[in-house]
Design an enzyme around this catalytic site. Sequence first.
Site, mmCIF file in Angstrom:
data_model
loop_
_atom_site.group_PDB
_atom_site.id
_atom_site.type_symbol
_atom_site.label_atom_id
_atom_site.label_comp_id
_atom_site.label_asym_id
_atom_site.label_seq_id
_atom_site.Cartn_x
_atom_site.Cartn_y
_atom_site.Cartn_z
ATOM 1 N N ASP A 1 -23.183 23.271 -5.080
ATOM 2 C CA ASP A 1 -24.552 23.779 -5.151
ATOM 3 C C ASP A 1 -25.483 22.664 -4.698
ATOM 4 O OD1 ASP A 1 -26.788 25.401 -5.762
ATOM 5 O OD2 ASP A 1 -26.939 24.574 -7.775
ATOM 6 N N SER A 2 -26.744 23.030 -4.497
ATOM 7 C CA SER A 2 -27.757 22.055 -4.112
ATOM 8 C C SER A 2 -28.215 21.238 -5.316
ATOM 9 C CB SER A 2 -28.959 22.793 -3.518
ATOM 10 O OG SER A 2 -29.518 23.645 -4.498
ATOM 11 N N TYR B 1 -32.263 23.592 -1.451
ATOM 12 C CA TYR B 1 -31.883 24.163 -0.154
ATOM 13 C C TYR B 1 -32.863 25.255 0.276
ATOM 14 C CZ TYR B 1 -27.146 22.050 -0.165
ATOM 15 O OH TYR B 1 -26.077 21.186 -0.145
ATOM 16 N N GLY B 2 -33.558 25.849 -0.694
ATOM 17 C CA GLY B 2 -34.410 27.006 -0.414
ATOM 18 C C GLY B 2 -35.523 26.770 0.576
ATOM 19 N N CYS C 1 -24.406 28.749 -4.944
ATOM 20 C CA CYS C 1 -25.804 28.606 -4.542
ATOM 21 C C CYS C 1 -26.171 29.854 -3.755
ATOM 22 C CB CYS C 1 -25.946 27.354 -3.676
ATOM 23 S SG CYS C 1 -27.540 27.160 -2.859
ATOM 24 N N ASN C 2 -27.189 30.571 -4.216
ATOM 25 C CA ASN C 2 -27.595 31.795 -3.520
ATOM 26 C C ASN C 2 -28.058 31.510 -2.097
ATOM 27 O OD1 ASN C 2 -28.122 32.342 -6.576
ATOM 28 N ND2 ASN C 2 -28.075 34.360 -5.651
ATOM 29 N N THR C 3 -28.846 30.440 -1.934
ATOM 30 C CA THR C 3 -29.393 30.123 -0.613
ATOM 31 C C THR C 3 -28.278 29.785 0.377
ATOM 32 O OG1 THR C 3 -31.410 29.279 -1.654
ATOM 33 C CG2 THR C 3 -31.031 28.635 0.619
ATOM 34 N N CYS D 1 -31.120 32.864 -8.161
ATOM 35 C CA CYS D 1 -30.836 31.439 -7.907
ATOM 36 C C CYS D 1 -30.008 30.938 -9.084
ATOM 37 C CB CYS D 1 -32.143 30.654 -7.795
ATOM 38 S SG CYS D 1 -31.926 28.851 -7.737
ATOM 39 N N THR D 2 -28.947 30.186 -8.797
ATOM 40 C CA THR D 2 -28.051 29.762 -9.888
ATOM 41 C C THR D 2 -28.717 28.771 -10.848
ATOM 42 O OG1 THR D 2 -27.055 28.082 -8.443
ATOM 43 C CG2 THR D 2 -25.915 30.202 -8.615
ATOM 44 N N HIS D 3 -29.842 28.176 -10.444
ATOM 45 C CA HIS D 3 -30.578 27.312 -11.369
ATOM 46 C C HIS D 3 -31.283 28.124 -12.469
ATOM 47 C CE1 HIS D 3 -30.157 24.254 -8.203
ATOM 48 N NE2 HIS D 3 -30.631 23.357 -9.037
#
Length: 259
Positions: A11-12, A43-44, A74-76, A183-185
Amino acid sequence: MANNNPIGLFDSGIGGTSIWKEVHKLMPYENTIYLADSKNAPYGNKTKEEILALSCKNTEYLLNQNCKLIIVACNTATTNAIKELRAKYKVPFIGIEPAIKPAALHSKTQKIGILATKGTLNSELFHKNLEKYQDIQIIEQIGYNLVERIENGFIDDDEMFKLLQMYVQPMIQKNIDYLVLGCTHYPYLIPQLQKIVPAQIKIIDSGEAVAKQTLHVLEQQNLLKRNQTAPTLQFITNGNPTIISNILQNQYTVTFKDF
């Protein structure tokens, strides 16, 4: 033996640990390597080309650690790079997409809110998925500055609460009954969001579905770990290790590497 090789996740930053937790809960004996590319977060805000280059770099690092499957946590990165990753590398990939499908299937008001990064909401894959839900009104909101604040450890302060209120209140006023976290965050913001969102609005993310899909692919490809010995759980970051340690409640060792 490939079965004992680790599952890799990247992930970012720290957000994908929300996915890692679900994977570890479902498959507690699997070895895992979690890679946090925190120095390049978020990353977004990056271009598709930049996201693809970072995703390839992370993938190659995990392949060098003999990972048997890679979760793009990471969705992005999923929405911008997974097609290219699958074409370029032989390892199975699991992607993360906003959980619009379950929300659309169960919505009574036919109105769904989605909070996500600019990179996810602007991606071709996201818009392609939206076409499946013509009967549903989807209210999109970019979560400006949320990832940066989470990466810096500011999860439950007043400033975060004000930002979330500003993003979510207009959705509530439009009568949504599902809030999708894209978003995974963002699952780390659920305690804050629950103070803002009325009880009848359900907050959902992709974590559990991703863990189930990972299990399914490992079973299908005969790659599940065959013994129930204690797993090796590695966490690697090129940012501040303390932030991940805190998110994981200081239960695991986090290693700094400038990958």
